[in-house]
Design a protein around this motif. Structure first.
Motif, PDB file in Angstrom:
ATOM      1  N   GLN A  11       0.784  -1.239   0.000  1.00 14.71           N
ATOM      2  CA  GLN A  11       0.000   0.000   0.000  1.00 14.71           C
ATOM      3  C   GLN A  11       0.823   1.301   0.000  1.00 14.71           C
ATOM      4  OE1 GLN A  11      -2.621   0.608   3.342  1.00 14.71           O
ATOM      5  NE2 GLN A  11      -4.396   0.865   2.016  1.00 14.71           N
ATOM      6  N   PRO A  12       1.898   1.393   0.770  1.00 17.07           N
ATOM      7  CA  PRO A  12       2.613   2.678   0.817  1.00 17.07           C
ATOM      8  C   PRO A  12       3.296   3.071  -0.490  1.00 17.07           C
ATOM      9  CG  PRO A  12       3.150   1.324   2.721  1.00 17.07           C
ATOM     10  CD  PRO A  12       2.406   0.446   1.765  1.00 17.07           C
ATOM     11  N   LEU A  13       3.524   2.093  -1.377  1.00 19.08           N
ATOM     12  CA  LEU A  13       4.209   2.407  -2.634  1.00 19.08           C
ATOM     13  C   LEU A  13       3.264   2.743  -3.777  1.00 19.08           C
ATOM     14  CD1 LEU A  13       7.213  -0.086  -2.942  1.00 19.08           C
ATOM     15  CD2 LEU A  13       7.135   2.222  -1.984  1.00 19.08           C
ATOM     16  N   ILE A  14       1.982   2.495  -3.584  1.00 21.65           N
ATOM     17  CA  ILE A  14       1.064   2.621  -4.723  1.00 21.65           C
ATOM     18  C   ILE A  14       0.940   4.062  -5.216  1.00 21.65           C
ATOM     19  CG2 ILE A  14      -1.339   2.366  -5.454  1.00 21.65           C
ATOM     20  CD1 ILE A  14      -1.490  -0.182  -3.780  1.00 21.65           C
ATOM     21  N   VAL A  15       0.691   4.985  -4.319  1.00 25.69           N
ATOM     22  CA  VAL A  15       0.534   6.373  -4.765  1.00 25.69           C
ATOM     23  C   VAL A  15       1.842   6.927  -5.351  1.00 25.69           C
ATOM     24  CG1 VAL A  15      -0.015   8.740  -4.063  1.00 25.69           C
ATOM     25  CG2 VAL A  15      -1.458   6.851  -3.309  1.00 25.69           C
ATOM     26  N   PRO A  16       2.978   6.734  -4.689  1.00 24.78           N
ATOM     27  CA  PRO A  16       4.223   7.181  -5.328  1.00 24.78           C
ATOM     28  C   PRO A  16       4.448   6.556  -6.710  1.00 24.78           C
ATOM     29  CG  PRO A  16       4.627   6.682  -3.028  1.00 24.78           C
ATOM     30  CD  PRO A  16       3.200   6.286  -3.301  1.00 24.78           C
ATOM     31  N   TRP A  29      11.597  -3.250  -1.672  1.00 21.10           N
ATOM     32  CA  TRP A  29      10.800  -2.819  -0.514  1.00 21.10           C
ATOM     33  C   TRP A  29      10.436  -4.031   0.344  1.00 21.10           C
ATOM     34  CZ3 TRP A  29       8.345   1.464   1.720  1.00 21.10           C
ATOM     35  CH2 TRP A  29       7.275   1.194   2.556  1.00 21.10           C
ATOM     36  N   VAL A  44      -3.699   6.646  -0.267  1.00 19.06           N
ATOM     37  CA  VAL A  44      -3.201   8.012  -0.047  1.00 19.06           C
ATOM     38  C   VAL A  44      -2.791   8.189   1.412  1.00 19.06           C
ATOM     39  CG1 VAL A  44      -3.885  10.445   0.056  1.00 19.06           C
ATOM     40  CG2 VAL A  44      -4.462   9.072  -1.963  1.00 19.06           C
ATOM     41  N   ALA A  90      -1.812   5.944   3.451  1.00 24.35           N
ATOM     42  CA  ALA A  90      -0.678   5.078   3.811  1.00 24.35           C
ATOM     43  C   ALA A  90       0.584   5.391   3.039  1.00 24.35           C
ATOM     44  CB  ALA A  90      -1.071   3.615   3.566  1.00 24.35           C
ATOM     45  N   ARG A  91       0.532   6.385   2.171  1.00 16.26           N
ATOM     46  CA  ARG A  91       1.646   6.518   1.233  1.00 16.26           C
ATOM     47  C   ARG A  91       2.984   6.887   1.867  1.00 16.26           C
ATOM     48  NH1 ARG A  91      -0.847  11.473   0.590  1.00 16.26           N
ATOM     49  NH2 ARG A  91       0.280  13.268  -0.225  1.00 16.26           N
ATOM     50  N   GLN A  92       3.996   6.332   1.211  1.00 19.21           N
ATOM     51  CA  GLN A  92       5.384   6.564   1.584  1.00 19.21           C
ATOM     52  C   GLN A  92       5.743   8.037   1.433  1.00 19.21           C
ATOM     53  OE1 GLN A  92       7.945   4.959   2.681  1.00 19.21           O
ATOM     54  NE2 GLN A  92       9.800   5.399   1.540  1.00 19.21           N
TER      55      GLN A  92
END
Lengths: 236, 236
Positions: A144-149, A225, B188, B190-192
DNA sequence: ACCTGAACACCGTTCAAGT
DNA sequence: ACCTGAACACCGTTCAAGT
């Protein structure tokens, strides 16, 4: 041509019997204006003329020309193909999406500065696209944390590439400065073109190379990651 | 403030004793105007005022405002750091170049539509940058036909990312549409972010992810090209 | 609420006149 | 050749007046 925008013939001042304008109508007229004459043709008075009203009438429905651009943007976004997510492997879905996104916005580059900084709140279709994308990334196992970036990185590449499509083919001809820049001049002459010939698809060759690089490279970042237990790769 | 642009005090019409304007002077004044008030402040009359002349005088030195933007662009390009090429490994040199390129143009996004389609003939410093880049790619063993597409792909990503820097931090807040777009909304949240905290460097996290992806992915494409005997990877 | 029509404060650019 | 000053053809936007 079309019947919908019957030219105004000395309509009296004052509120008309039934309302003439709407956001939807303004957006459609704007798209026609752009299709016919490009973004230069999109002026508030041009828009008013096509709609058969006075320019000031538009301001009962939009606060500014920027508002019109936002409405146009959300409409154009509907042409982006997200159908691969859910039906195709991740990489293939990203490919389909990215090519269509670039193709659509290469015809609408003046929207890019607008979209790039536009809060999604004002653009429901754009938001819907992101929702589809996110679902596709999750289904492919993305953390999840990499999806938006990752989406932002892909979009940045797509926006820049959309400009590149509009560049003249001889943009890199160094002219009389060729002698002073021999290595670059030679590289320009030798450059890969899509289809293998000297046809005019140099922008496609660069887009393909970058997109395939990004797809495989993002995949690798995702692996890194996972292995690193939740930290991204090499820094600045 | 500075002495160079002494305000005009009722200078008579007619050719002055010695000339007041020059391309260099106009460019410097334009950069000061931009530094002080952004690109909104860069108007032909604003430029003339700062230089102590009538607006029409500028047209003895430039053909249009677009000319001014081209001159500014070439000046700004000098701030991009190519020093890594020749002294550092390829990936590290690309990193240094890309970050500085993005940082510089994030302050000059209105130049992006100009550069992206600008023939290099008119921009000597830009051409010099490409020459340095090409030399670095050649030294790292890149096949000549892939160099220009690779540079174009990196630049496209950089231009798009420069816009992203200027986007508001809350650009992805879905507001009242959050419920209809749950997966994206959660992604969003959770984003890195760069630095690991909730600090405002979400643009940096996306840029780093994309850049590292591109660097490793382009490297892979280069391998594929070598092994395939001169053909690029998977297509549309 | 939603239109007209006049007006405002800008733009970039052109051009005759002056030295 | 290189400046001034007036003018031109636009922009986007505001606002009183009208129904």
């Amino acid at each position: 041509m079309t019947a919908e925008a019957a030219p105004r013939k000395n309509r009296p001042a004052g509120r008309p019997a039934q309302k003439i304008l709407s956001k939807e109508g303004i957006t459609v007229a704007a798209l026609k204006l752009i299709a016919a004459g490009g973004y230069e043709a999109l002026t508030m008075s041009g828009l008013a003329r096509r709609l058969g009203v006075a320019p000031s009438a538009l301001y009962n429905h939009v606060a500014s020309k920027h508002d019109v651009l936002v409405m146009v943007q959300d409409h154009v976004m509907a042409g982006v193909d997200v159908s691969g997510f859910g039906t195709e492997p991740w990489a293939e879905a990203v490919r389909r999406w990215a090519w269509s996104y670039r193709d659509v916005f290469s015809l609408h580059t003046p929207l890019i500065p607008v979209i790039a900084v536009l809060p999604v709140t004002g653009a429901p279709r754009t938001l819907a696209m992101y929702e589809e994308l996110t679902a596709g990334f999750l289904a492919a196992g993305w953390p999840q944390p990499l999806i938006v970036p990752a989406i932002v990185a892909l979009e940045s590449f797509i926006f820049g590439s959309a400009y590149d499509v509009t560049a003249p083919e001889d943009i890199f001809e160094s002219g009389e400065l060729a002698a002073a820049n021999p290595k670059f001049t030679a590289a320009v002459r030798a450059r890969q073109r899509d289809g293998g010939g000297t046809g005019s698809r140099t922008a496609d060759a660069a887009f393909r190379l970058g997109l395939e690089g990004l797809i495989s490279g993002l995949e690798a970042q995702r692996q890194g990651w996972a292995e690193g237990g939740g930290q991204a790769a090499a820094g600045r």
